[in-house]
Design a protein around this motif. Structure first.
Motif, PDB file in Angstrom:
ATOM      1  N   LYS A 101     -39.592 -33.654  23.959  1.00 16.46           N
ATOM      2  CA  LYS A 101     -40.348 -32.971  25.100  1.00 16.46           C
ATOM      3  C   LYS A 101     -39.773 -31.921  25.423  1.00 16.46           C
ATOM      4  N   LEU A 102     -38.611 -31.236  24.695  1.00 19.79           N
ATOM      5  CA  LEU A 102     -37.707 -30.322  25.497  1.00 19.79           C
ATOM      6  C   LEU A 102     -37.405 -29.343  24.335  1.00 19.79           C
ATOM      7  N   PRO A 103     -38.615 -28.667  23.503  1.00 17.80           N
ATOM      8  CA  PRO A 103     -38.324 -27.593  22.405  1.00 17.80           C
ATOM      9  C   PRO A 103     -37.458 -26.364  22.901  1.00 17.80           C
ATOM     10  N   SER A 104     -37.477 -25.995  24.063  1.00 16.75           N
ATOM     11  CA  SER A 104     -36.781 -24.920  24.777  1.00 16.75           C
ATOM     12  C   SER A 104     -35.271 -25.090  24.885  1.00 16.75           C
ATOM     13  N   LEU A 105     -34.782 -26.365  24.644  1.00 11.74           N
ATOM     14  CA  LEU A 105     -33.318 -26.876  24.502  1.00 11.74           C
ATOM     15  C   LEU A 105     -32.713 -25.774  23.641  1.00 11.74           C
ATOM     16  N   LYS A 106     -33.403 -25.417  22.479  1.00  6.60           N
ATOM     17  CA  LYS A 106     -32.681 -24.833  21.370  1.00  6.60           C
ATOM     18  C   LYS A 106     -32.240 -23.303  21.968  1.00  6.60           C
ATOM     19  N   ASN A 107     -32.755 -22.879  23.037  1.00  3.63           N
ATOM     20  CA  ASN A 107     -32.632 -21.584  23.585  1.00  3.63           C
ATOM     21  C   ASN A 107     -31.130 -21.473  24.367  1.00  3.63           C
ATOM     22  N   ILE A 108     -30.729 -22.786  24.479  1.00  2.00           N
ATOM     23  CA  ILE A 108     -29.477 -22.590  25.593  1.00  2.00           C
ATOM     24  C   ILE A 108     -28.292 -22.365  24.783  1.00  2.00           C
ATOM     25  N   ASP A 109     -27.154 -21.585  25.168  1.00  2.96           N
ATOM     26  CA  ASP A 109     -25.962 -21.358  24.782  1.00  2.96           C
ATOM     27  C   ASP A 109     -25.231 -22.550  24.031  1.00  2.96           C
ATOM     28  N   PRO A 110     -24.931 -22.874  22.919  1.00  6.63           N
ATOM     29  CA  PRO A 110     -24.201 -23.910  22.446  1.00  6.63           C
ATOM     30  C   PRO A 110     -23.012 -24.149  23.069  1.00  6.63           C
ATOM     31  N   MET A 111     -22.277 -22.882  23.729  1.00  2.03           N
ATOM     32  CA  MET A 111     -21.023 -23.152  24.564  1.00  2.03           C
ATOM     33  C   MET A 111     -21.191 -23.749  25.659  1.00  2.03           C
ATOM     34  N   VAL A 112     -22.358 -23.501  26.427  1.00  4.12           N
ATOM     35  CA  VAL A 112     -22.677 -24.229  27.624  1.00  4.12           C
ATOM     36  C   VAL A 112     -22.959 -25.837  27.260  1.00  4.12           C
ATOM     37  N   LEU A 113     -23.608 -25.998  26.440  1.00  2.75           N
ATOM     38  CA  LEU A 113     -23.716 -27.515  25.871  1.00  2.75           C
ATOM     39  C   LEU A 113     -22.602 -28.276  25.670  1.00  2.75           C
ATOM     40  N   GLU A 114     -21.775 -27.425  24.829  1.00  7.20           N
ATOM     41  CA  GLU A 114     -20.459 -28.035  24.552  1.00  7.20           C
ATOM     42  C   GLU A 114     -19.719 -28.367  25.921  1.00  7.20           C
ATOM     43  N   LYS A 115     -19.720 -27.552  26.909  1.00  5.32           N
ATOM     44  CA  LYS A 115     -18.720 -27.722  27.934  1.00  5.32           C
ATOM     45  C   LYS A 115     -19.198 -29.159  28.656  1.00  5.32           C
ATOM     46  N   LEU A 116     -20.495 -29.490  28.712  1.00  5.96           N
ATOM     47  CA  LEU A 116     -20.862 -30.791  29.223  1.00  5.96           C
ATOM     48  C   LEU A 116     -20.748 -32.064  28.296  1.00  5.96           C
ATOM     49  N   GLN A 117     -20.281 -31.907  27.137  1.00 10.11           N
ATOM     50  CA  GLN A 117     -19.907 -32.897  26.235  1.00 10.11           C
ATOM     51  C   GLN A 117     -18.802 -33.528  26.650  1.00 10.11           C
TER      52      GLN A 117
END
Length: 342
Positions: A101-117
């Motif tokens: 339900k969140l197709p725009s998730l692909k727009n987020i910088d992978p670096m930001v996603l990685e910092k949350l992991q």
């Protein structure tokens, strides 16, 4: 007894307010920070979906968490910083995100996603909204040839013209990082060493200040301030901006990621998904990045921005995100209190 009754009344009010919010399915209740999301985002979302966003404001993560823990249900979206997103997730209070339900998730910088992991391994609970840094603002009219890290506070030449935030987590994390230690260290010797470093900085600062540093910097009472950049920018003239530089230290630099999370108790989860996906569309997110004057975490939106951020995404890469340090919070606080009274 009067205080007890007042507290009980407040808790009852929070619970009642939460239940009241469930009555209207065409309303999305968002609990977040003041002046964080441009009004146009809400207006455009309502035009497209027919769903009206009602925004409640909190002034600290602690305030938000206390209200939710006290039974303040009825919110569809919360906007915690990383450490409180971690706490909410670990307390089992968050909905696991349905990424379909969140197709725009692909727009987020992978670096930001990685910092949350570090806590959200597969990015299943926290949907990033904004990333920014705690910085050091320097008035280059008076401060020349300065180091681009916290060793600037070792310089007695600027004694009385510098401030640090009145915030244990920010200052102690920066001191630990400057020494090469992680904020989560459980070695008390490391924490004591960091405290001694801060005591050295304290000799050269005018005060610990988390409220008036922006005005103090603008009036030139202070030339070097550890700060949240927006609070400084809002006080400066265009002329003053020409002699202001923001440092994001590679060692000891701290950053924040504020994310959208959906509580398990959210009454309108489908509306929450629609809003999260809506705000990360590039044409919408550029409004957010321009409004906040920070680097866009939405990669396609970077090409659409009308303003230039005061620092770059690359400046954020080596910063550390404040984490939940429940195992050493009491120890760090013990040394912080010593710093304050020495």
């Amino acid at each position: 007894m009067k205080k007890l009754l007042t507290l009980l009344s407040l808790v009852f009010l929070l619970i009642s307010c939460g239940k009241e919010k469930q009555k209207n399915e065409n309303v999305l209740y968002l609990y977040g920070w003041a002046d964080y999301i441009p009004t146009k985002i809400y207006e455009d979302f309502e035009k497209e979906t027919g769903i009206k966003v009602v925004e409640d404001i909190y002034s600290s993560n602690e305030e938000m968490f206390a209200k939710i823990k006290a039974g303040g249900t009825g919110y569809d979206i919360l906007t915690p910083s990383t450490d409180y997103a971690e706490i909410l997730m670990n307390d089992g209070m968050l909905e696991k995100l349905d990424k379909s339900k969140l197709p725009s998730l692909k727009n987020i910088d992978p670096m930001v996603l990685e910092k949350l992991q570090y806590f959200d391994k597969n990015n299943e609970y926290a949907f990033p909204f904004a990333m920014g840094a705690t910085a050091i603002a320097v008035n280059t009219k008076y401060v020349k040839n300065f180091p681009r890290d916290f060793t600037i506070y070792d310089n007695s030449e600027y004694k009385g013209k510098m401030t640090l935030l009145d915030d244990m987590r920010e200052v102690m994390t920066s001191a630990l990082g400057t020494l090469g230690y992680p904020q989560t260290t459980t070695d008390e010797a490391n924490i004591a060493e960091a405290a001694n470093l801060v005591k050295g900085w304290k000799k050269n600062i005018a005060k610990f200040d988390s409220e008036s540093f922006g005005k103090g910097f603008a009036s030139e009472d202070f030339w070097v301030v550890q700060c949240y950049p927006d609070n400084v920018l809002n006080e400066l003239t265009e002329e003053q901006l020409k002699t202001t530089e923001f440092i994001i230290p590679e060692k000891g630099g701290t950053a924040y990621i504020d994310s959208f999370v959906i509580p398990k108790s959210a009454p309108n989860k489908e509306a929450a998904y629609k809003f999260l996906d809506f705000i990360q569309r590039p044409e919408n997110y550029k409004l957010v990045a321009d409004h906040l004057r920070i680097p866009s975490i939405n990669v396609p939106a970077r090409e659409l921005m009308a303003t230039k951020p005061i620092y770059s995404v690359q400046d954020l890469e080596k910063t550390v995100i404040l984490k939940d340090i429940k195992n050493t919070l009491d120890i760090q606080n013990k040394y912080w209190q010593q710093i304050l009274i020495d």
